[in-house]
Design a protein around this motif. Structure first.
Motif, short mmCIF file in Angstrom:
data_model
loop_
_atom_site.label_atom_id
_atom_site.label_comp_id
_atom_site.label_asym_id
_atom_site.label_seq_id
_atom_site.Cartn_x
_atom_site.Cartn_y
_atom_site.Cartn_z
N GLY A 20 -17.00 16.87 -2.92
CA GLY A 20 -16.99 17.42 -1.58
C GLY A 20 -16.35 16.55 -0.52
O GLY A 20 -16.38 16.89 0.67
N LYS A 21 -15.74 15.44 -0.95
CA LYS A 21 -15.13 14.52 0.02
C LYS A 21 -13.64 14.35 -0.26
O LYS A 21 -13.15 14.76 -1.31
N GLU A 22 -12.96 13.73 0.71
CA GLU A 22 -11.55 13.46 0.55
C GLU A 22 -11.31 12.34 -0.45
O GLU A 22 -12.20 11.54 -0.73
N ARG A 23 -10.08 12.28 -0.96
CA ARG A 23 -9.68 11.17 -1.82
C ARG A 23 -9.21 10.04 -0.91
O ARG A 23 -8.22 10.17 -0.21
N ASP A 24 -9.93 8.95 -0.94
CA ASP A 24 -9.68 7.83 -0.04
C ASP A 24 -9.21 6.60 -0.80
O ASP A 24 -9.66 6.34 -1.93
N ILE A 25 -8.39 5.82 -0.15
CA ILE A 25 -7.91 4.59 -0.77
C ILE A 25 -9.04 3.56 -0.83
O ILE A 25 -9.88 3.48 0.09
N VAL A 26 -9.06 2.81 -1.91
CA VAL A 26 -10.04 1.75 -2.09
C VAL A 26 -9.35 0.39 -1.96
O VAL A 26 -9.81 -0.49 -1.23
N ALA A 27 -8.24 0.23 -2.68
CA ALA A 27 -7.51 -1.03 -2.67
C ALA A 27 -6.09 -0.79 -3.12
O ALA A 27 -5.81 0.21 -3.79
N ALA A 28 -5.20 -1.71 -2.75
CA ALA A 28 -3.81 -1.61 -3.16
C ALA A 28 -3.25 -3.01 -3.36
O ALA A 28 -3.75 -3.99 -2.79
N TYR A 69 -9.21 6.90 -9.13
CA TYR A 69 -7.86 7.22 -9.57
C TYR A 69 -6.92 6.04 -9.32
O TYR A 69 -6.98 5.41 -8.26
N CYS A 70 -6.03 5.83 -10.26
CA CYS A 70 -4.95 4.87 -10.11
C CYS A 70 -3.72 5.63 -9.61
O CYS A 70 -3.48 6.77 -10.02
N ALA A 71 -2.95 4.99 -8.73
CA ALA A 71 -1.78 5.65 -8.17
C ALA A 71 -0.65 4.65 -7.97
O ALA A 71 -0.89 3.45 -7.81
N VAL A 72 0.57 5.17 -7.96
CA VAL A 72 1.77 4.35 -7.75
C VAL A 72 2.60 4.93 -6.61
O VAL A 72 2.84 6.13 -6.58
N ARG A 73 3.01 4.05 -5.71
CA ARG A 73 3.99 4.41 -4.69
C ARG A 73 5.28 3.70 -5.05
O ARG A 73 5.30 2.46 -5.14
N VAL A 74 6.34 4.45 -5.25
CA VAL A 74 7.59 3.89 -5.76
C VAL A 74 8.34 3.12 -4.66
O VAL A 74 8.89 2.06 -4.91
N LYS A 75 8.36 3.66 -3.47
CA LYS A 75 9.14 3.03 -2.40
C LYS A 75 8.56 1.68 -2.03
O LYS A 75 7.34 1.52 -1.92
N ASN A 76 9.44 0.72 -1.82
CA ASN A 76 9.03 -0.63 -1.44
C ASN A 76 8.74 -0.68 0.06
O ASN A 76 9.59 -0.31 0.87
N ASP A 77 7.54 -1.07 0.42
CA ASP A 77 7.16 -1.16 1.83
C ASP A 77 6.68 -2.57 2.14
O ASP A 77 6.27 -3.30 1.24
N TYR A 78 6.69 -2.91 3.42
CA TYR A 78 6.11 -4.18 3.85
C TYR A 78 4.71 -4.01 4.41
O TYR A 78 4.03 -4.98 4.70
N THR A 79 4.30 -2.78 4.58
CA THR A 79 2.92 -2.49 4.97
C THR A 79 2.34 -1.50 3.97
O THR A 79 3.06 -0.66 3.43
N PHE A 80 1.07 -1.60 3.73
CA PHE A 80 0.43 -0.74 2.75
C PHE A 80 0.20 0.65 3.33
O PHE A 80 -0.15 0.81 4.48
N ARG A 81 0.39 1.64 2.47
CA ARG A 81 0.13 3.03 2.83
C ARG A 81 -1.22 3.42 2.27
O ARG A 81 -1.55 3.08 1.14
N SER A 82 -1.97 4.18 3.06
CA SER A 82 -3.33 4.52 2.64
C SER A 82 -3.55 6.01 2.42
O SER A 82 -4.64 6.41 2.01
#
Length: 126
Positions: free
Chosen positions: A42-50, A95-108
């Motif tokens: 019943g909740k959103e999928r939220d980031i835990v760590a990156a 869940y494990c996830a991958v962001r392909v684009k290289n960033d200098y700040t983390f996306r959540s």
């Protein structure tokens, strides 16, 4: 095609520990961001760590700072989430996830990530 396979979930008592693993394949990883998200019923999928695959820099949600540690093993193409001092509110599918684009700040945001694993259940009993 990137494939992510999580493992290590289970049932643990409050105060206990678990280590999640995410084995990645299908791509040579160099500058991607790897992340762990979680979703409770019943909740959103939220980031835990990156973690930045190249720099090794990390990001943590406030709710897990000081308790969870994200790490990577470049040789094994694997990302880990060490979870200590677990609380009942940590109960969720992780869940494990991958962001392909290289960033200098983390996306959540969930939509910022390109590939996802199937998820592993973590249940913390009180």
């Amino acid at each position: 095609q990137v494939q992510l396979v999580e493992s290590g979930g289970g049932l643990v008592q409050a105060g206990g520990s678990l280590r999640l693993s995410c084995a990645a394949s299908g791509r040579t990883f160099s500058s991607e961001t790897m992340a762990w998200f979680r979703q409770a019923p019943g909740k959103e999928r939220d980031i835990v760590a990156a973690i930045s695959w190249s720099r090794g820099s990390t990001y943590y949600a406030d709710s897990v700072k000081g308790r969870f540690t994200i790490s990577r093993d470049n040789a094994k193409n694997t990302v880990y989430l060490q979870m200590n001092s677990l609380k009942p509110e940590d109960t969720a599918v992780y869940y494990c996830a991958v962001r392909v684009k290289n960033d200098y700040t983390f996306r959540s945001r969930r939509d910022d990530y390109d590939y996802w694993g199937q998820g592993t259940q973590v249940t913390v009993s009180s």
